[in-house]
Design a protein around this motif. Structure first.
Motif, short mmCIF file in Angstrom:
data_model
loop_
_atom_site.label_atom_id
_atom_site.label_comp_id
_atom_site.label_asym_id
_atom_site.label_seq_id
_atom_site.Cartn_x
_atom_site.Cartn_y
_atom_site.Cartn_z
N LYS A 32 0.81 -1.22 0.00
CA LYS A 32 0.00 0.00 0.00
C LYS A 32 0.84 1.27 0.00
O LYS A 32 0.45 2.28 -0.54
CB LYS A 32 -0.91 0.03 1.23
N LEU A 33 2.01 1.23 0.66
CA LEU A 33 2.81 2.44 0.85
C LEU A 33 4.15 2.35 0.14
O LEU A 33 4.69 1.27 -0.08
CB LEU A 33 3.06 2.66 2.34
N LYS A 34 4.70 3.52 -0.18
CA LYS A 34 6.06 3.60 -0.73
C LYS A 34 7.06 3.27 0.37
O LYS A 34 6.74 3.33 1.56
CB LYS A 34 6.33 5.00 -1.26
N ASN A 35 8.28 2.95 0.01
CA ASN A 35 9.28 2.55 0.99
C ASN A 35 9.95 3.71 1.71
O ASN A 35 10.43 3.55 2.82
CB ASN A 35 10.35 1.68 0.33
N GLY A 60 4.35 14.81 7.21
CA GLY A 60 4.75 14.20 5.95
C GLY A 60 4.56 15.14 4.78
O GLY A 60 3.51 15.75 4.62
N LEU A 61 5.59 15.27 3.96
CA LEU A 61 5.54 16.15 2.79
C LEU A 61 5.32 15.40 1.49
O LEU A 61 5.01 16.01 0.47
CB LEU A 61 6.84 16.96 2.69
N THR A 62 5.50 14.10 1.51
CA THR A 62 5.35 13.31 0.28
C THR A 62 4.16 12.37 0.39
O THR A 62 3.86 11.85 1.46
CB THR A 62 6.62 12.48 0.00
N ASN A 63 3.51 12.15 -0.74
CA ASN A 63 2.40 11.21 -0.81
C ASN A 63 2.98 9.80 -0.69
O ASN A 63 3.78 9.39 -1.52
CB ASN A 63 1.65 11.38 -2.13
N MET A 64 2.58 9.06 0.33
CA MET A 64 3.16 7.75 0.59
C MET A 64 2.40 6.60 -0.08
O MET A 64 2.86 5.48 -0.06
CB MET A 64 3.23 7.49 2.09
N THR A 71 -5.65 2.22 -7.99
CA THR A 71 -5.78 3.18 -6.88
C THR A 71 -5.48 4.58 -7.39
O THR A 71 -4.70 4.77 -8.30
CB THR A 71 -4.80 2.85 -5.74
N ASN A 72 -6.10 5.57 -6.76
CA ASN A 72 -5.86 6.95 -7.16
C ASN A 72 -5.96 7.92 -5.97
O ASN A 72 -6.21 9.09 -6.15
CB ASN A 72 -6.84 7.37 -8.27
N GLY A 73 -5.76 7.45 -4.78
CA GLY A 73 -5.86 8.30 -3.60
C GLY A 73 -4.52 8.86 -3.17
O GLY A 73 -3.53 8.79 -3.89
N SER A 74 -4.52 9.45 -1.99
CA SER A 74 -3.27 9.96 -1.42
C SER A 74 -3.22 9.60 0.06
O SER A 74 -4.25 9.42 0.70
CB SER A 74 -3.17 11.47 -1.60
N HIS A 75 -2.01 9.47 0.58
CA HIS A 75 -1.82 9.08 1.97
C HIS A 75 -0.60 9.83 2.51
O HIS A 75 0.53 9.47 2.20
CB HIS A 75 -1.60 7.57 2.05
#
Length: 88
Positions: A32-35, A60-64, A71-75
């Motif tokens: 689900k998330l970037k590393n 957090g400054l970056t979309n994880m 998928t097309n959301g942001s976290h």
């Protein structure tokens, strides 16, 4: 005492999609998330002798969210912590 600094964070245990209602979903077992992510850590402390009592936050400054075709959301990850420290 005030502080502000950059933070480079990493994902220690990534969550994966698991859609039980659709066993053959293409999202199943995809992370689900970037590393890695970037953020800011502001803090405010009050010092009493050798103790520091305060609060720290992570902004957090970056979309994880890891982008996929489905998928097309942001976290964005944010966190707040109350801290008591003893220093020598």
């Amino acid at each position: 005492m005030f502080g502000l600094g950059p933070v480079f964070s990493f994902t220690a245990n990534n969550d994966t999609y698991n859609i039980d209602a659709i066993p053959d979903s293409p999202l199943n077992h995809i992370d689900k998330l970037k590393n890695f992510g970037l953020g800011l850590q502001p803090s405010v402390f009050y010092q009493i002798g050798k103790f520091r009592i305060g609060a720290e936050a992570y902004v957090g400054l970056t979309n994880m969210e890891k982008k996929t075709a489905y998928t097309n959301g942001s976290h964005y990850i944010h966190d707040t912590v109350v801290t008591v420290q003893f220093h020598f």
